[in-house]
Enzyme design. Structure first.
Site, mmCIF file in Angstrom:
data_model
loop_
_atom_site.group_PDB
_atom_site.id
_atom_site.type_symbol
_atom_site.label_atom_id
_atom_site.label_comp_id
_atom_site.label_asym_id
_atom_site.label_seq_id
_atom_site.Cartn_x
_atom_site.Cartn_y
_atom_site.Cartn_z
ATOM 1 N N ARG A 130 0.857 -1.184 0.000
ATOM 2 C CA ARG A 130 0.000 0.000 0.000
ATOM 3 C C ARG A 130 0.894 1.236 0.000
ATOM 4 N NH1 ARG A 130 -2.699 0.296 5.002
ATOM 5 N NH2 ARG A 130 -1.426 2.127 5.472
ATOM 6 N N GLU A 148 4.548 7.124 2.814
ATOM 7 C CA GLU A 148 5.354 5.927 3.012
ATOM 8 C C GLU A 148 4.864 4.835 2.083
ATOM 9 O OE1 GLU A 148 4.989 4.530 7.010
ATOM 10 O OE2 GLU A 148 2.822 4.331 6.920
ATOM 11 N N ASN A 150 4.199 0.750 2.244
ATOM 12 C CA ASN A 150 4.029 -0.351 3.192
ATOM 13 C C ASN A 150 4.244 -1.693 2.499
ATOM 14 O OD1 ASN A 150 2.637 1.176 5.634
ATOM 15 N ND2 ASN A 150 1.665 1.906 3.761
ATOM 16 N N SER A 155 -2.964 -2.901 5.878
ATOM 17 C CA SER A 155 -4.288 -3.227 6.401
ATOM 18 C C SER A 155 -5.400 -2.418 5.749
ATOM 19 C CB SER A 155 -4.312 -3.008 7.914
ATOM 20 O OG SER A 155 -3.984 -1.666 8.213
ATOM 21 N N LYS A 333 12.053 2.919 6.229
ATOM 22 C CA LYS A 333 12.156 4.333 5.885
ATOM 23 C C LYS A 333 13.545 4.668 5.339
ATOM 24 C CE LYS A 333 8.018 5.110 7.569
ATOM 25 N NZ LYS A 333 7.721 3.761 8.079
ATOM 26 N N LYS A 402 11.376 10.225 11.103
ATOM 27 C CA LYS A 402 10.754 8.907 11.037
ATOM 28 C C LYS A 402 11.774 7.816 11.373
ATOM 29 C CE LYS A 402 7.255 9.977 7.530
ATOM 30 N NZ LYS A 402 6.629 9.496 6.268
ATOM 31 N N GLU A 406 6.518 0.642 11.511
ATOM 32 C CA GLU A 406 5.194 0.696 10.900
ATOM 33 C C GLU A 406 4.161 0.743 12.013
ATOM 34 O OE1 GLU A 406 4.973 1.070 7.781
ATOM 35 O OE2 GLU A 406 7.001 0.526 7.200
ATOM 36 N N GLY A 407 2.924 1.135 11.642
ATOM 37 C CA GLY A 407 1.821 1.033 12.586
ATOM 38 C C GLY A 407 1.330 2.333 13.175
ATOM 39 N N ARG A 497 -8.019 7.421 4.635
ATOM 40 C CA ARG A 497 -8.089 7.682 6.069
ATOM 41 C C ARG A 497 -8.170 9.193 6.276
ATOM 42 N NH1 ARG A 497 -2.825 4.522 7.890
ATOM 43 N NH2 ARG A 497 -2.230 5.334 5.850
#
Length: 522
Positions: A130, A148, A150, A155, A333, A402, A406-407, A497
């Site tokens: 993603r 970023e 992923n 998810s 990153k 950064k 992740e998350g 989002r």
């Protein structure tokens, strides 16, 4: 063009009716979370609707199409990066600054090196990706900029499609009370995320069954896909639809296990390294075709050395990993920052080397494609580079720092940067990158609906994620006595989002954002 004034005006009674219809739809169609802070029994006994935006959010049509077009290039780019062991070792190994300072990255790299030294038995890797973007507005107009990329546990494939269905239903059932001519079917892009992600998993499963490594089908016991999940997973309603689609469309079964469970239930056959998992429903263990990680992207998932040992067991096996350790490391990153340096991404996209070893691969790119990638990037640099610390202090209000995580919830922004740098040792700084802040458009609002709370109208920022997948790996080529890179890929579906503009982070599961969908504007 500027984004329209949003959302359109409706009366308080219309707002309340819309909220009732929306929350009922969400609860009826699986747009759900498990409640926070509650110890659920083995069979969940309650659920709440996931947070969502009441209106779809406006997004420029041309930029949405541009993000979709970029995905194929990104699929190929990260497949090639993950296939370049020398490059990843140079950037992330335990001997580099990142590997020495970031214990988590260094440990994953060491496990990968040990598995490589033993000899990889599975040449194929699967990536479900993603790529996340924010709208960026400056004197040159509006564009998309990548937040970023992923490569593990990308998810909300299931829930993003569910919220798209919610907004389509509200449009069809209420017309949003004719409050805006923009809110019509022709401005709603298709969102087939679920089918696209599952097609990637199914292709990997098929490739495993066709390989010489497969043994279960020969014994009349079909192999299954293993979902590695976190304990007490709240986001189960995003993951389960993938399982249902695999069974309904492809007749592929799924088993779900945590690292703790796999520590005692996962075994590797010595001769073939076939991965077997014990179950309580069968006297024989289940053979695993694909290991799909929805856990393992954060140090929290590895509280003991046993958890890392379990990850190594899975990595050693003949199952296709989604992602492999190589691909997980490729999504760091630091790699993102290195790719942005002059001339680096060109070696993966335009180099004759990759054209020479590509097998049955129609992916041929041009300088224009590279320009499109580079246009989607903000300035990035590692804090170990000469003059980087001084530059980060001076430009702190325009930066985000950064780590290799992740998350959500891990970044350091603006005015917090100087003090944060003061608290880091010189070596610790080397594990971070600095990235110029994206200047998002102002003045866009939406109504955010969270379970148990009154709707909140807020100034918002929308983050767009485009999904894709790639199945790839080196295979021997008898005609040249060398190796060829096999690659299949696909893309489709998206995640939006939406968060209050005062929130720096963007995770839905971490409570910063709500789920949303796109309404295209010209």
């Amino acid at each position: 063009m500027p984004l329209p004034k949003w959302p359109p005006a409706i009366s308080p009674s219309q707002l309340e009716e819309l909220r009732l219809i929306a929350t009922t739809y969400a609860l009826s169609h699986g747009l759900l979370y498990l409640p926070p802070g509650q110890q659920q029994p083995p069979a969940p006994s309650s659920a709440i609707h996931a947070p969502f935006a009441l209106f779809p959010s406006p997004f420029p049509r041309t930029l949405f199409t541009h993000a979709q077009d970029l995905q194929q290039i990104y699929n190929v780019l990260y497949a090639r990066v993950a296939s370049d062991t020398e490059f990843l070792d140079r950037v992330l190994s335990a001997e580099t600054a990142v590997g020495r300072v970031d214990e988590f990255v260094g440990t994953l790299w060491k496990i990968w090196k040990e598995v490589r030294s033993e000899g990889l038995v599975q040449p194929l890797q699967l990536g479900i990706f993603r790529s996340d973007y924010l709208l960026h507005e400056d004197g040159d107009g509006m564009d998309i900029k990548q937040v970023e990329f992923n490569t593990i546990s990308a998810s909300f494939g299931g829930l993003s499609q569910a919220v798209d269905g919610l907004h389509r239903y509200l449009m069809a059932s209420t017309g949003y009370y004719s409050c805006s001519p923009i809110l019509k079917e022709s401005n709603v892009p298709p969102n087939n995320t679920l089918a696209e992600i599952v097609s990637g998993l199914a292709q990997a499963h098929k490739a495993y069954l066709q390989s010489k490594l497969n043994s279960a089908s020969n014994q009349g016991h079909p192999a299954q896909i293993l979902f590695v999940t976190q304990p007490n997973e709240r986001n189960v309603f995003d993951q389960r639809p993938l399982e249902y689609e695999l069974l309904n469309t492809y007749n592929i079964r799924v088993i779900r296990r945590t690292f703790e469970e796999l520590a005692t239930q996962a075994h590797i056959q010595d001769s073939t390294r076939v991965l077997l998992v014990d179950t309580s429903t069968s006297p024989d263990p289940v053979e695993v075709s694909v290991v799909y990680f929805r856990a393992g992207y954060t140090p929290v998932d590895y509280p003991t050395s046993t958890h890392f040992d379990t990850r190594k067991t899975l990595e050693r096996s003949a199952a296709i990993k989604c992602p492999s350790l190589a691909l997980q490391l490729a999504g760091s990153k630091k790699v993102q920052a290195v790719l942005s340096r002059p001339g680096v991404v060109e070696t993966f996209i335009l180099s004759d080397r990759w054209a020479a070893i590509s097998q049955d691969n129609p992916h041929s790119f041009t300088g224009e494609d590279v320009d499109g990638l580079r246009r989607s990037w903000m300035e990035m640099y590692g804090l170990e580079e000469e003059g980087a610390i001084e530059k980060a202090r001076k430009d702190a209000q325009e930066l985000v720092l950064k780590p290799q995580r992740e998350g959500g919830g891990n970044n350091v922004y603006k005015g917090h940067i100087p003090e944060f740098l003061d608290g880091l040792s010189e070596k610790e700084r080397e594990a971070w990158i600095a990235m110029a802040l994206i200047k998002v458009p102002k003045g866009v609002e939406n109504t955010l609906v969270r379970s148990g709370s009154e709707p909140v109208r807020a100034n918002v920022v929308c983050e767009l994620g485009i999904f894709g997948w790639a199945l790839f790996g080196y295979e021997s080529d008898p005609s040249t006595d060398g190796k060829k890179l096999k690659l299949e890929e696909g893309s489709g579906g998206y995640l939006l989002r939406t968060k209050g503009e005062d929130s720096d982070e963007g995770g839905v599961a971490t409570g910063f954002s709500v789920l949303d969908s796109v309404i295209l504007v010209d």
